[in-house]
Design an enzyme around this catalytic site. Sequence first.
Site, PDB file in Angstrom:
ATOM      1  N   SER A   8       0.829  -1.194   0.019  1.00 16.91           N
ATOM      2  CA  SER A   8      -0.112   0.106  -0.060  1.00 16.91           C
ATOM      3  C   SER A   8       0.865   1.362   0.132  1.00 16.91           C
ATOM      4  O   SER A   8       1.433   1.468   0.905  1.00 16.91           O
ATOM      5  CB  SER A   8      -0.889  -0.081   1.059  1.00 16.91           C
ATOM      6  OG  SER A   8      -1.383   1.429   1.354  1.00 16.91           O
ATOM      7  N   HIS A  33      -1.124  -1.719  -4.030  1.00 17.80           N
ATOM      8  CA  HIS A  33      -2.613  -1.184  -3.422  1.00 17.80           C
ATOM      9  C   HIS A  33      -2.485   0.441  -3.310  1.00 17.80           C
ATOM     10  O   HIS A  33      -1.614   0.970  -2.781  1.00 17.80           O
ATOM     11  CB  HIS A  33      -2.656  -1.808  -2.052  1.00 17.80           C
ATOM     12  CG  HIS A  33      -3.656  -1.461  -1.100  1.00 17.80           C
ATOM     13  ND1 HIS A  33      -4.768  -2.428  -0.908  1.00 17.80           N
ATOM     14  CD2 HIS A  33      -4.050  -0.681  -0.386  1.00 17.80           C
ATOM     15  CE1 HIS A  33      -5.774  -2.041  -0.379  1.00 17.80           C
ATOM     16  NE2 HIS A  33      -5.333  -0.801   0.146  1.00 17.80           N
ATOM     17  N   ASP A  35      -4.746   3.434  -2.423  1.00 18.05           N
ATOM     18  CA  ASP A  35      -5.946   4.048  -1.059  1.00 18.05           C
ATOM     19  C   ASP A  35      -6.334   5.463  -1.978  1.00 18.05           C
ATOM     20  O   ASP A  35      -5.655   6.338  -1.844  1.00 18.05           O
ATOM     21  CB  ASP A  35      -5.444   3.990   0.081  1.00 18.05           C
ATOM     22  CG  ASP A  35      -5.016   2.808   0.740  1.00 18.05           C
ATOM     23  OD1 ASP A  35      -5.879   1.805   0.739  1.00 18.05           O
ATOM     24  OD2 ASP A  35      -3.914   2.701   1.297  1.00 18.05           O
ATOM     25  N   MET A  37      -9.371   8.003  -1.573  1.00 17.21           N
ATOM     26  CA  MET A  37     -10.217   8.543  -0.384  1.00 17.21           C
ATOM     27  C   MET A  37     -10.872   9.839  -1.045  1.00 17.21           C
ATOM     28  O   MET A  37     -10.213  10.743  -1.597  1.00 17.21           O
ATOM     29  CB  MET A  37      -9.575   8.662   0.807  1.00 17.21           C
ATOM     30  CG  MET A  37      -8.705   7.631   1.376  1.00 17.21           C
ATOM     31  SD  MET A  37      -7.892   7.829   2.969  1.00 17.21           S
ATOM     32  CE  MET A  37      -6.796   6.344   3.013  1.00 17.21           C
ATOM     33  N   HIS A  66      -8.272   0.610  -4.168  1.00 13.86           N
ATOM     34  CA  HIS A  66      -9.166   0.276  -2.902  1.00 13.86           C
ATOM     35  C   HIS A  66      -9.837   1.908  -2.770  1.00 13.86           C
ATOM     36  O   HIS A  66      -9.182   2.923  -2.310  1.00 13.86           O
ATOM     37  CB  HIS A  66      -8.131   0.354  -1.725  1.00 13.86           C
ATOM     38  CG  HIS A  66      -8.959  -0.023  -0.418  1.00 13.86           C
ATOM     39  ND1 HIS A  66      -8.500   0.189   0.699  1.00 13.86           N
ATOM     40  CD2 HIS A  66     -10.231  -0.007  -0.294  1.00 13.86           C
ATOM     41  CE1 HIS A  66      -9.409  -0.043   1.767  1.00 13.86           C
ATOM     42  NE2 HIS A  66     -10.486  -0.189   0.979  1.00 13.86           N
ATOM     43  N   MET A  68     -12.255   4.103  -1.131  1.00 13.55           N
ATOM     44  CA  MET A  68     -12.960   4.655   0.151  1.00 13.55           C
ATOM     45  C   MET A  68     -13.879   5.827  -0.431  1.00 13.55           C
ATOM     46  O   MET A  68     -13.357   6.981   0.189  1.00 13.55           O
ATOM     47  CB  MET A  68     -11.966   4.906   1.315  1.00 13.55           C
ATOM     48  CG  MET A  68     -11.288   3.458   1.597  1.00 13.55           C
ATOM     49  SD  MET A  68      -9.522   3.554   2.343  1.00 13.55           S
ATOM     50  CE  MET A  68      -8.525   3.584   1.139  1.00 13.55           C
ATOM     51  N   GLY A 144      -8.973   5.134   6.641  1.00  6.58           N
ATOM     52  CA  GLY A 144      -8.797   6.825   6.438  1.00  6.58           C
ATOM     53  C   GLY A 144      -7.241   7.048   6.540  1.00  6.58           C
ATOM     54  O   GLY A 144      -6.979   8.043   5.971  1.00  6.58           O
ATOM     55  N   ASP A 174      -6.352  -5.815   5.231  1.00  8.41           N
ATOM     56  CA  ASP A 174      -5.750  -4.407   5.152  1.00  8.41           C
ATOM     57  C   ASP A 174      -5.976  -3.521   6.499  1.00  8.41           C
ATOM     58  O   ASP A 174      -7.109  -3.325   7.052  1.00  8.41           O
ATOM     59  CB  ASP A 174      -6.339  -3.665   3.958  1.00  8.41           C
ATOM     60  CG  ASP A 174      -5.937  -2.241   3.590  1.00  8.41           C
ATOM     61  OD1 ASP A 174      -4.871  -2.099   4.106  1.00  8.41           O
ATOM     62  OD2 ASP A 174      -6.794  -1.625   3.050  1.00  8.41           O
ATOM     63  N   ALA A 196       1.111  -1.124   4.441  1.00  8.24           N
ATOM     64  CA  ALA A 196       1.804   0.285   4.047  1.00  8.24           C
ATOM     65  C   ALA A 196       3.057   0.486   4.981  1.00  8.24           C
ATOM     66  O   ALA A 196       4.359   0.313   4.528  1.00  8.24           O
ATOM     67  CB  ALA A 196       0.680   1.255   3.947  1.00  8.24           C
ATOM     68  N   SER A 197       2.866   0.682   6.172  1.00  8.94           N
ATOM     69  CA  SER A 197       3.829   1.131   7.016  1.00  8.94           C
ATOM     70  C   SER A 197       4.886  -0.103   7.317  1.00  8.94           C
ATOM     71  O   SER A 197       5.915   0.487   7.126  1.00  8.94           O
ATOM     72  CB  SER A 197       3.375   1.644   8.464  1.00  8.94           C
ATOM     73  OG  SER A 197       1.970   2.310   8.385  1.00  8.94           O
TER      74      SER A 197
HETATM   75  C1  DX5 Z   1      -6.368   2.536   5.418  1.00  3.46           C
HETATM   76  C2  DX5 Z   1      -5.918   2.080   4.229  1.00  3.46           C
HETATM   77  C3  DX5 Z   1      -4.840   0.899   4.172  1.00  3.46           C
HETATM   78  C4  DX5 Z   1      -3.599   1.852   4.951  1.00  3.46           C
HETATM   79  C5  DX5 Z   1      -2.802   0.686   5.310  1.00  3.46           C
HETATM   80  O1  DX5 Z   1      -7.420   3.417   5.188  1.00  3.46           O
HETATM   81  O2  DX5 Z   1      -6.910   1.275   3.393  1.00  3.46           O
HETATM   82  O3  DX5 Z   1      -4.520   0.290   2.827  1.00  3.46           O
HETATM   83  O4  DX5 Z   1      -2.842   2.112   3.795  1.00  3.46           O
HETATM   84  O5  DX5 Z   1      -1.792   1.215   6.103  1.00  3.46           O
HETATM   85  P1  DX5 Z   1      -0.899   0.203   7.278  1.00  3.46           P
HETATM   86  O6  DX5 Z   1      -0.410  -0.989   6.718  1.00  3.46           O
HETATM   87  O7  DX5 Z   1       0.015   1.437   7.587  1.00  3.46           O
HETATM   88  O8  DX5 Z   1      -2.077   0.108   8.153  1.00  3.46           O
HETATM   89 ZN    ZN Z   2      -6.262   0.125   1.631  1.00  2.37          ZN
END
Ligand code: DX5
Ligand code: ZN
Length: 227
Positions: A8, A33, A35, A37, A66, A68, A144, A174, A196-197
């Site tokens: 991500s 991935h 994200d 938003m 993804h 959102m 978020g 996720d 992601a992190s």
């Molecule tokens: C959250 C996103 C995730 C996010 C995951 O809203 O949909 O995909 O980037 O980030 P980590 O892995 O850092 O929780």
């Molecule tokens: Zn996501």
Amino acid sequence: MKIKIAASILAANPLRLEEDVTKAQDAGVDLIHVDIMDGHFVPNLTMGPFIVAGLKRIASVPMGLHLMVEHPSRFITPFREVANDGDFFEFHIESKDDPREVIRLAREAGFRTAISLNPPTHPSRVEELLGEVDMLLVMSVNPGFAGQKFIPEVLPKLRHLRDIAPEGLDIEIDGGITEKNVALAAREGANVIAAASAIFKAPDPTQAVKDLRRLAQEASKLVVERG
Ligand code: DX5
Ligand code: ZN
């Protein structure tokens, strides 16, 4: 089931996106991935078609978009114009559009589809759709932001959905995935690991991808051996 890693990019360096995506792809990730938003469905704004168009030029693996957003159907065409055939259109059951219609339109446009559900959402909301999508996305944080804490209360829901899902359905987890909890998610049936992190904030992202994959693979094998 084959374990797949979805990197991500929400925790990548936005000014070095190409470098970070290339690094993740070289490390063997199976999906990028993305994200997306809209500031309504979640209290944050992130990436749109402009960024996805750039990513398309360097993507050597499928992208998982993804969404959102409150109205996913409005974004099928603009994202399809900048995505590759077979990229995933991953949208939420909590959105305001008719999910069957979104699946139909996204498929017609050439996307693969995934239905997603937030931590508080009851699994019955998606059960009847499992046969109509290419993937299920189980959120383990309230969406978020990257870097939130994994919500372990979603694990029984994940197990239930794996038990009733058509055989071979990809199930993505996720949110808040780390080396400490990835085995829990894989043991309860997730085979697509979004992070992601844990990848982009790691001192060595290549090693992080390898470790996540190995830990998830080991955990999923144990389940098979136990029968
Ligand atoms: C959250 C996103 C995730 C996010 C995951 O809203 O949909 O995909 O980037 O980030 P980590 O892995 O850092 O929780
Ligand atoms: Zn996501």
